[in-house]
Design a protein around this motif. Structure first.
Motif, PDB file in Angstrom:
ATOM      1  N   VAL A  33       7.544  25.507 -22.625  1.00  0.00           N
ATOM      2  CA  VAL A  33       7.827  24.142 -23.069  1.00  0.00           C
ATOM      3  C   VAL A  33       6.554  23.593 -23.705  1.00  0.00           C
ATOM      4  CG1 VAL A  33       8.487  21.808 -22.396  1.00  0.00           C
ATOM      5  CG2 VAL A  33       9.565  23.773 -21.284  1.00  0.00           C
ATOM      6  N   VAL A  34       6.589  23.388 -25.016  1.00  0.00           N
ATOM      7  CA  VAL A  34       5.388  22.973 -25.741  1.00  0.00           C
ATOM      8  C   VAL A  34       5.386  21.487 -26.078  1.00  0.00           C
ATOM      9  CG1 VAL A  34       4.990  25.259 -26.733  1.00  0.00           C
ATOM     10  CG2 VAL A  34       6.431  23.609 -27.966  1.00  0.00           C
ATOM     11  N   ALA A  35       6.544  20.820 -25.908  1.00  0.00           N
ATOM     12  CA  ALA A  35       6.602  19.397 -26.261  1.00  0.00           C
ATOM     13  C   ALA A  35       7.803  18.744 -25.602  1.00  0.00           C
ATOM     14  CB  ALA A  35       6.682  19.226 -27.783  1.00  0.00           C
ATOM     15  N   GLU A  36       7.702  17.424 -25.432  1.00  0.00           N
ATOM     16  CA  GLU A  36       8.813  16.620 -24.918  1.00  0.00           C
ATOM     17  C   GLU A  36       8.870  15.316 -25.698  1.00  0.00           C
ATOM     18  OE1 GLU A  36       9.062  15.974 -20.728  1.00  0.00           O
ATOM     19  OE2 GLU A  36       8.114  17.895 -20.230  1.00  0.00           O
ATOM     20  N   ALA A  37      10.055  14.716 -25.707  1.00  0.00           N
ATOM     21  CA  ALA A  37      10.211  13.411 -26.351  1.00  0.00           C
ATOM     22  C   ALA A  37      11.335  12.656 -25.656  1.00  0.00           C
ATOM     23  CB  ALA A  37      10.510  13.568 -27.840  1.00  0.00           C
ATOM     24  N   GLY A  38      11.233  11.322 -25.664  1.00  0.00           N
ATOM     25  CA  GLY A  38      12.225  10.501 -24.992  1.00  0.00           C
ATOM     26  C   GLY A  38      13.328   9.989 -25.904  1.00  0.00           C
ATOM     27  N   ASP A  39      13.189  10.223 -27.219  1.00  0.00           N
ATOM     28  CA  ASP A  39      14.245   9.851 -28.160  1.00  0.00           C
ATOM     29  C   ASP A  39      14.036  10.607 -29.466  1.00  0.00           C
ATOM     30  OD1 ASP A  39      12.526   8.284 -30.014  1.00  0.00           O
ATOM     31  OD2 ASP A  39      12.380   6.879 -28.336  1.00  0.00           O
ATOM     32  N   GLU A  42      10.770   9.774 -31.575  1.00  0.00           N
ATOM     33  CA  GLU A  42       9.564  10.378 -31.013  1.00  0.00           C
ATOM     34  C   GLU A  42       9.556  11.880 -31.276  1.00  0.00           C
ATOM     35  OE1 GLU A  42       7.171  10.880 -26.745  1.00  0.00           O
ATOM     36  OE2 GLU A  42       9.095   9.809 -26.810  1.00  0.00           O
ATOM     37  N   ALA A  43      10.736  12.497 -31.193  1.00  0.00           N
ATOM     38  CA  ALA A  43      10.841  13.939 -31.435  1.00  0.00           C
ATOM     39  C   ALA A  43      10.365  14.291 -32.844  1.00  0.00           C
ATOM     40  CB  ALA A  43      12.279  14.402 -31.231  1.00  0.00           C
ATOM     41  N   LEU A  44      10.777  13.501 -33.827  1.00  0.00           N
ATOM     42  CA  LEU A  44      10.380  13.766 -35.210  1.00  0.00           C
ATOM     43  C   LEU A  44       8.869  13.606 -35.385  1.00  0.00           C
ATOM     44  CD1 LEU A  44      13.276  11.934 -37.112  1.00  0.00           C
ATOM     45  CD2 LEU A  44      12.994  14.395 -36.793  1.00  0.00           C
ATOM     46  N   GLU A  45       8.305  12.604 -34.698  1.00  0.00           N
ATOM     47  CA  GLU A  45       6.851  12.405 -34.766  1.00  0.00           C
ATOM     48  C   GLU A  45       6.113  13.602 -34.170  1.00  0.00           C
ATOM     49  OE1 GLU A  45       6.130   8.750 -32.718  1.00  0.00           O
ATOM     50  OE2 GLU A  45       7.421   7.581 -34.062  1.00  0.00           O
ATOM     51  N   VAL A  46       6.570  14.057 -32.996  1.00  0.00           N
ATOM     52  CA  VAL A  46       5.916  15.173 -32.310  1.00  0.00           C
ATOM     53  C   VAL A  46       6.017  16.451 -33.131  1.00  0.00           C
ATOM     54  CG1 VAL A  46       5.992  16.657 -30.258  1.00  0.00           C
ATOM     55  CG2 VAL A  46       6.255  14.178 -30.007  1.00  0.00           C
ATOM     56  N   LEU A  47       7.166  16.661 -33.762  1.00  0.00           N
ATOM     57  CA  LEU A  47       7.377  17.893 -34.532  1.00  0.00           C
ATOM     58  C   LEU A  47       6.454  17.999 -35.741  1.00  0.00           C
ATOM     59  CD1 LEU A  47      11.268  18.319 -34.425  1.00  0.00           C
ATOM     60  CD2 LEU A  47       9.561  19.889 -33.500  1.00  0.00           C
ATOM     61  N   ARG A  48       5.944  16.878 -36.221  1.00  0.00           N
ATOM     62  CA  ARG A  48       5.023  16.923 -37.361  1.00  0.00           C
ATOM     63  C   ARG A  48       3.723  17.640 -36.994  1.00  0.00           C
ATOM     64  NH1 ARG A  48       6.572  11.267 -37.927  1.00  0.00           N
ATOM     65  NH2 ARG A  48       8.212  11.099 -39.501  1.00  0.00           N
ATOM     66  N   ALA A  49       3.383  17.632 -35.699  1.00  0.00           N
ATOM     67  CA  ALA A  49       2.102  18.200 -35.283  1.00  0.00           C
ATOM     68  C   ALA A  49       2.245  19.387 -34.333  1.00  0.00           C
ATOM     69  CB  ALA A  49       1.263  17.114 -34.605  1.00  0.00           C
ATOM     70  N   THR A  50       3.495  19.764 -34.006  1.00  0.00           N
ATOM     71  CA  THR A  50       3.708  20.819 -33.017  1.00  0.00           C
ATOM     72  C   THR A  50       4.666  21.874 -33.551  1.00  0.00           C
ATOM     73  OG1 THR A  50       3.496  19.108 -31.302  1.00  0.00           O
ATOM     74  CG2 THR A  50       4.326  21.248 -30.603  1.00  0.00           C
ATOM     75  N   SER A  51       4.321  23.123 -33.383  1.00  0.00           N
ATOM     76  CA  SER A  51       5.205  24.222 -33.791  1.00  0.00           C
ATOM     77  C   SER A  51       6.214  24.488 -32.685  1.00  0.00           C
ATOM     78  CB  SER A  51       4.388  25.486 -34.060  1.00  0.00           C
ATOM     79  OG  SER A  51       3.546  25.304 -35.175  1.00  0.00           O
ATOM     80  N   VAL A  52       7.486  24.389 -33.028  1.00  0.00           N
ATOM     81  CA  VAL A  52       8.567  24.546 -32.052  1.00  0.00           C
ATOM     82  C   VAL A  52       9.598  25.524 -32.596  1.00  0.00           C
ATOM     83  CG1 VAL A  52      10.444  23.337 -30.866  1.00  0.00           C
ATOM     84  CG2 VAL A  52       8.234  22.209 -31.148  1.00  0.00           C
ATOM     85  N   ASP A  53      10.136  26.370 -31.723  1.00  0.00           N
ATOM     86  CA  ASP A  53      11.186  27.317 -32.128  1.00  0.00           C
ATOM     87  C   ASP A  53      12.583  26.770 -31.866  1.00  0.00           C
ATOM     88  OD1 ASP A  53       9.353  29.404 -32.869  1.00  0.00           O
ATOM     89  OD2 ASP A  53       9.022  29.759 -30.736  1.00  0.00           O
ATOM     90  N   VAL A  54      12.776  26.179 -30.671  1.00  0.00           N
ATOM     91  CA  VAL A  54      14.094  25.680 -30.278  1.00  0.00           C
ATOM     92  C   VAL A  54      13.950  24.280 -29.680  1.00  0.00           C
ATOM     93  CG1 VAL A  54      16.106  26.026 -28.779  1.00  0.00           C
ATOM     94  CG2 VAL A  54      14.962  28.003 -29.805  1.00  0.00           C
ATOM     95  N   VAL A  55      14.791  23.357 -30.137  1.00  0.00           N
ATOM     96  CA  VAL A  55      14.818  21.999 -29.601  1.00  0.00           C
ATOM     97  C   VAL A  55      16.074  21.825 -28.757  1.00  0.00           C
ATOM     98  CG1 VAL A  55      14.887  19.537 -30.142  1.00  0.00           C
ATOM     99  CG2 VAL A  55      13.603  21.100 -31.626  1.00  0.00           C
ATOM    100  N   LEU A  56      15.889  21.434 -27.484  1.00  0.00           N
ATOM    101  CA  LEU A  56      17.028  21.047 -26.649  1.00  0.00           C
ATOM    102  C   LEU A  56      17.215  19.551 -26.858  1.00  0.00           C
ATOM    103  CD1 LEU A  56      16.573  22.935 -23.240  1.00  0.00           C
ATOM    104  CD2 LEU A  56      17.868  23.611 -25.267  1.00  0.00           C
ATOM    105  N   MET A  57      18.315  19.184 -27.491  1.00  0.00           N
ATOM    106  CA  MET A  57      18.488  17.810 -27.985  1.00  0.00           C
ATOM    107  C   MET A  57      19.613  17.067 -27.266  1.00  0.00           C
ATOM    108  SD  MET A  57      17.451  15.603 -30.377  1.00  0.00           S
ATOM    109  CE  MET A  57      16.732  16.523 -31.751  1.00  0.00           C
ATOM    110  N   ASP A  58      19.239  15.987 -26.578  1.00  0.00           N
ATOM    111  CA  ASP A  58      20.237  15.085 -26.015  1.00  0.00           C
ATOM    112  C   ASP A  58      20.890  14.318 -27.161  1.00  0.00           C
ATOM    113  OD1 ASP A  58      21.726  13.645 -24.170  1.00  0.00           O
ATOM    114  OD2 ASP A  58      20.149  12.162 -23.840  1.00  0.00           O
ATOM    115  N   VAL A  59      22.018  13.675 -26.891  1.00  0.00           N
ATOM    116  CA  VAL A  59      22.725  12.977 -27.965  1.00  0.00           C
ATOM    117  C   VAL A  59      22.486  11.474 -27.918  1.00  0.00           C
ATOM    118  CG1 VAL A  59      24.971  12.479 -28.952  1.00  0.00           C
ATOM    119  CG2 VAL A  59      24.493  14.761 -28.122  1.00  0.00           C
ATOM    120  N   ARG A  60      22.817  10.847 -26.814  1.00  0.00           N
ATOM    121  CA  ARG A  60      22.684   9.391 -26.718  1.00  0.00           C
ATOM    122  C   ARG A  60      21.277   9.012 -26.270  1.00  0.00           C
ATOM    123  NH1 ARG A  60      28.141   6.762 -24.123  1.00  0.00           N
ATOM    124  NH2 ARG A  60      29.272   6.526 -26.069  1.00  0.00           N
TER     125      ARG A  60
END
Length: 229
Positions: A33-39, A42-60
């Motif tokens: 687990v290289v990153a987390e986000a609460g919405d 925030e996820a889009l902001e984190v992804l700009r600076a972090t290399s990620v292979d798979v995102v587990l994405m909540d909906v609401r």
């Protein structure tokens, strides 16, 4: 030679759920687990600076929901992380929207840990993780949401498919696995896999989930799993 761990990002507005998922993933030698986000924002902001292979994405989620976040992530093209939508039974319509947005599949939040881990590995390797039986149930439930009466114009590239490729496309859209399609057409599973690959290439689609969505939206198949007249 040790394989590079699958880099996973957890996106959920419930910190307790993220903690639970992180504990499960941390116990796996092939995941990190290289990153987390609460919405989604925030996820889009984190992804700009972090290399990620798979995102587990909540909906609401607040600010930016998982569907729009998925759409923006997948819009980045082939180098974008794969997205696995996490949903609950009462959010199934959001799962469909997520698949349309480019997600590689969806899982229920109460999925057994082993199934979640297998899904992450499958998505990372380029497979979709919506099981054929689930695809059938999912699309049957979503049929009222799809355009009624008039379907969207047929995808212009569908006409480039060979007769056999079109046949395979219809069977994929009806929720059949490669093995089931092979049995139906009296060919090897490897041959079916080749046909599916060519279909994806010709139609410019990411995976078989997108094939299903396209077939329903263009009226190639109808809700209930049958090919259109």
């Amino acid at each position: 030679m040790q394989q590079t761990p699958i880099r996973v990002m957890l996106v959920d507005d419930q910190a307790l759920l993220r903690t639970g998922f992180r504990m499960v993933l941390a116990a796996q030698p092939d995941m990190e687990v290289v990153a987390e986000a609460g919405d989604g924002a925030e996820a889009l902001e984190v992804l700009r600076a972090t290399s990620v292979d798979v995102v587990l994405m909540d909906v609401r989620m607040p600010r930016l929901d998982g569907v729009e976040a998925t759409r923006r992530i997948c819009a980045a093209g082939a180098d974008a992380p794969k997205v696995l939508i996490l949903t609950t039974f009462d959010l199934d319509e959001y799962a469909f929207s997520g698949l349309k947005a480019g997600a590689s599949g969806f899982m229920l939040k109460d999925v057994p840990p082993g199934d979640l881990l297998n899904a992450i590995r499958a998505v990372h390797s380029g497979d979709a993780v919506v099981a054929p039986s689930t695809t059938r149930r999912l699309l049957d439930r979503f049929s009222p949401m799809l355009p009624s009466g008039t379907a969207e114009p047929e995808h212009k590239e569908v006409g480039r498919l060979t007769e056999r490729e079109r046949e395979v496309l219809l069977l994929v859209a009806q929720g059949l696995s490669n093995g089931e399609i092979a049995g139906r057409l009296f060919v090897s599973e490897a041959t079916v896999k080749t046909h599916v690959g060519r279909i994806l290439t010709k139609l410019g689609l990411r995976d078989r989930v997108q094939v299903v969505v396209l077939a329903y939206e263009t009226g190639l198949v109808r809700a209930g799993g049958g090919a259109a007249g």
